[in-house]
Design a protein around this motif. Structure first.
Motif, PDB file in Angstrom:
ATOM      1  N   MET A  98       0.836  -1.191   0.000  1.00 53.71           N
ATOM      2  CA  MET A  98       0.000   0.000   0.000  1.00 53.71           C
ATOM      3  C   MET A  98       0.871   1.242   0.000  1.00 53.71           C
ATOM      4  N   SER A  99       0.454   2.256  -0.675  1.00 50.49           N
ATOM      5  CA  SER A  99       1.272   3.443  -0.869  1.00 50.49           C
ATOM      6  C   SER A  99       1.622   4.154   0.432  1.00 50.49           C
ATOM      7  N   GLU A 100       0.793   4.029   1.467  1.00 54.01           N
ATOM      8  CA  GLU A 100       1.084   4.703   2.727  1.00 54.01           C
ATOM      9  C   GLU A 100       2.387   4.209   3.360  1.00 54.01           C
ATOM     10  N   SER A 101       2.844   3.019   2.987  1.00 56.55           N
ATOM     11  CA  SER A 101       4.064   2.472   3.591  1.00 56.55           C
ATOM     12  C   SER A 101       5.330   3.012   2.930  1.00 56.55           C
ATOM     13  N   PHE A 102       5.187   3.730   1.822  1.00 55.24           N
ATOM     14  CA  PHE A 102       6.360   4.279   1.144  1.00 55.24           C
ATOM     15  C   PHE A 102       6.816   5.545   1.841  1.00 55.24           C
ATOM     16  N   ASP A 103       8.120   5.715   1.932  1.00 55.31           N
ATOM     17  CA  ASP A 103       8.700   6.959   2.433  1.00 55.31           C
ATOM     18  C   ASP A 103       8.914   7.848   1.216  1.00 55.31           C
ATOM     19  N   ILE A 104       7.942   8.685   0.919  1.00 56.68           N
ATOM     20  CA  ILE A 104       7.960   9.483  -0.308  1.00 56.68           C
ATOM     21  C   ILE A 104       8.921  10.652  -0.143  1.00 56.68           C
ATOM     22  N   ALA A 105       9.909  10.702  -1.025  1.00 54.65           N
ATOM     23  CA  ALA A 105      10.903  11.769  -0.991  1.00 54.65           C
ATOM     24  C   ALA A 105      10.400  13.024  -1.689  1.00 54.65           C
ATOM     25  N   GLU A 106       9.579  12.841  -2.722  1.00 54.36           N
ATOM     26  CA  GLU A 106       9.111  13.984  -3.521  1.00 54.36           C
ATOM     27  C   GLU A 106       7.816  13.599  -4.223  1.00 54.36           C
ATOM     28  N   THR A 107       6.943  14.577  -4.419  1.00 54.98           N
ATOM     29  CA  THR A 107       5.720  14.374  -5.192  1.00 54.98           C
ATOM     30  C   THR A 107       5.805  15.230  -6.447  1.00 54.98           C
ATOM     31  N   LEU A 108       5.525  14.618  -7.580  1.00 52.88           N
ATOM     32  CA  LEU A 108       5.522  15.299  -8.873  1.00 52.88           C
ATOM     33  C   LEU A 108       4.087  15.359  -9.374  1.00 52.88           C
ATOM     34  N   ASP A 109       3.571  16.565  -9.558  1.00 50.03           N
ATOM     35  CA  ASP A 109       2.204  16.758 -10.028  1.00 50.03           C
ATOM     36  C   ASP A 109       2.227  17.084 -11.520  1.00 50.03           C
ATOM     37  N   VAL A 110       1.792  16.121 -12.329  1.00 47.17           N
ATOM     38  CA  VAL A 110       1.722  16.340 -13.783  1.00 47.17           C
ATOM     39  C   VAL A 110       0.271  16.237 -14.261  1.00 47.17           C
ATOM     40  N   LYS A 111      -0.657  16.536 -13.357  1.00 48.77           N
ATOM     41  CA  LYS A 111      -2.073  16.490 -13.721  1.00 48.77           C
ATOM     42  C   LYS A 111      -2.346  17.504 -14.834  1.00 48.77           C
ATOM     43  N   GLY A 112      -3.150  17.088 -15.802  1.00 51.22           N
ATOM     44  CA  GLY A 112      -3.481  17.950 -16.928  1.00 51.22           C
ATOM     45  C   GLY A 112      -2.499  17.849 -18.086  1.00 51.22           C
ATOM     46  N   GLU A 113      -1.412  17.125 -17.893  1.00 50.73           N
ATOM     47  CA  GLU A 113      -0.421  16.962 -18.964  1.00 50.73           C
ATOM     48  C   GLU A 113      -0.594  15.588 -19.607  1.00 50.73           C
ATOM     49  N   SER A 114      -0.313  15.521 -20.905  1.00 49.39           N
ATOM     50  CA  SER A 114      -0.461  14.253 -21.612  1.00 49.39           C
ATOM     51  C   SER A 114       0.883  13.791 -22.158  1.00 49.39           C
ATOM     52  N   CYS A 115       0.883  12.570 -22.660  1.00 52.97           N
ATOM     53  CA  CYS A 115       2.073  11.930 -23.205  1.00 52.97           C
ATOM     54  C   CYS A 115       2.791  12.874 -24.164  1.00 52.97           C
ATOM     55  N   PRO A 116       4.096  13.000 -24.057  1.00 53.22           N
ATOM     56  CA  PRO A 116       5.024  12.231 -23.221  1.00 53.22           C
ATOM     57  C   PRO A 116       5.419  12.925 -21.919  1.00 53.22           C
ATOM     58  N   MET A 117       4.775  14.036 -21.578  1.00 57.02           N
ATOM     59  CA  MET A 117       5.260  14.841 -20.454  1.00 57.02           C
ATOM     60  C   MET A 117       5.289  14.128 -19.099  1.00 57.02           C
ATOM     61  N   PRO A 118       4.302  13.287 -18.732  1.00 57.40           N
ATOM     62  CA  PRO A 118       4.444  12.602 -17.441  1.00 57.40           C
ATOM     63  C   PRO A 118       5.736  11.779 -17.338  1.00 57.40           C
ATOM     64  N   VAL A 119       6.108  11.093 -18.414  1.00 56.90           N
ATOM     65  CA  VAL A 119       7.338  10.301 -18.391  1.00 56.90           C
ATOM     66  C   VAL A 119       8.571  11.208 -18.402  1.00 56.90           C
ATOM     67  N   VAL A 120       8.550  12.239 -19.230  1.00 57.26           N
ATOM     68  CA  VAL A 120       9.694  13.160 -19.316  1.00 57.26           C
ATOM     69  C   VAL A 120       9.953  13.808 -17.948  1.00 57.26           C
ATOM     70  N   LYS A 121       8.898  14.283 -17.324  1.00 61.85           N
ATOM     71  CA  LYS A 121       9.055  14.947 -16.029  1.00 61.85           C
ATOM     72  C   LYS A 121       9.390  13.961 -14.914  1.00 61.85           C
ATOM     73  N   THR A 122       8.872  12.728 -15.015  1.00 62.26           N
ATOM     74  CA  THR A 122       9.224  11.695 -14.030  1.00 62.26           C
ATOM     75  C   THR A 122      10.717  11.394 -14.109  1.00 62.26           C
ATOM     76  N   LYS A 123      11.241  11.254 -15.311  1.00 67.08           N
ATOM     77  CA  LYS A 123      12.673  10.992 -15.478  1.00 67.08           C
ATOM     78  C   LYS A 123      13.494  12.125 -14.870  1.00 67.08           C
ATOM     79  N   GLY A 124      13.114  13.359 -15.148  1.00 70.85           N
ATOM     80  CA  GLY A 124      13.849  14.496 -14.604  1.00 70.85           C
ATOM     81  C   GLY A 124      13.819  14.536 -13.090  1.00 70.85           C
ATOM     82  N   ALA A 125      12.671  14.229 -12.510  1.00 70.67           N
ATOM     83  CA  ALA A 125      12.538  14.265 -11.052  1.00 70.67           C
ATOM     84  C   ALA A 125      13.291  13.118 -10.391  1.00 70.67           C
TER      85      ALA A 125
END
Length: 81
Positions: free
Chosen positions: A1-28
């Motif tokens: 379950m996601s609550e067990s992860f120690d999240i270092a950073e959250t990336l919000d790419v809501k409203g963006e479409s391919c390929p930006m979620p992957v491009v921004k995920t790689k950068g982050a």
């Protein structure tokens, strides 16, 4: 379950479409320390397969979990080296 992860950073790419979620995920993820978990929030349903495919084909990252939460798709990616 996601609550067990120690999240270092959250990336919000809501409203963006391919390929930006992957491009921004790689950068982050590049900016995280080893073992850091990135939470990615997207409204693009295609991000489920896009981020999964990117993670499978990329050394140094592991896709831990993906969750569809209403209109938001949550991805948890760990930097492994």
């Amino acid at each position: 379950m996601s609550e067990s992860f120690d999240i270092a950073e959250t990336l919000d790419v809501k409203g963006e479409s391919c390929p930006m979620p992957v491009v921004k995920t790689k950068g982050a993820i590049d900016g995280l320390p080893e073992g850091g978990v990135l939470e990615v929030l997207s409204t693009d349903s295609g991000s489920m397969s896009d981020i999964d495919g990117w993670a499978q084909g990329t050394d140094g990252v592991e896709l831990l979990e993906q969750v569809a939460d209403g209109d938001v798709y949550k991805h948890y990616v760990e930097k492994t080296d």
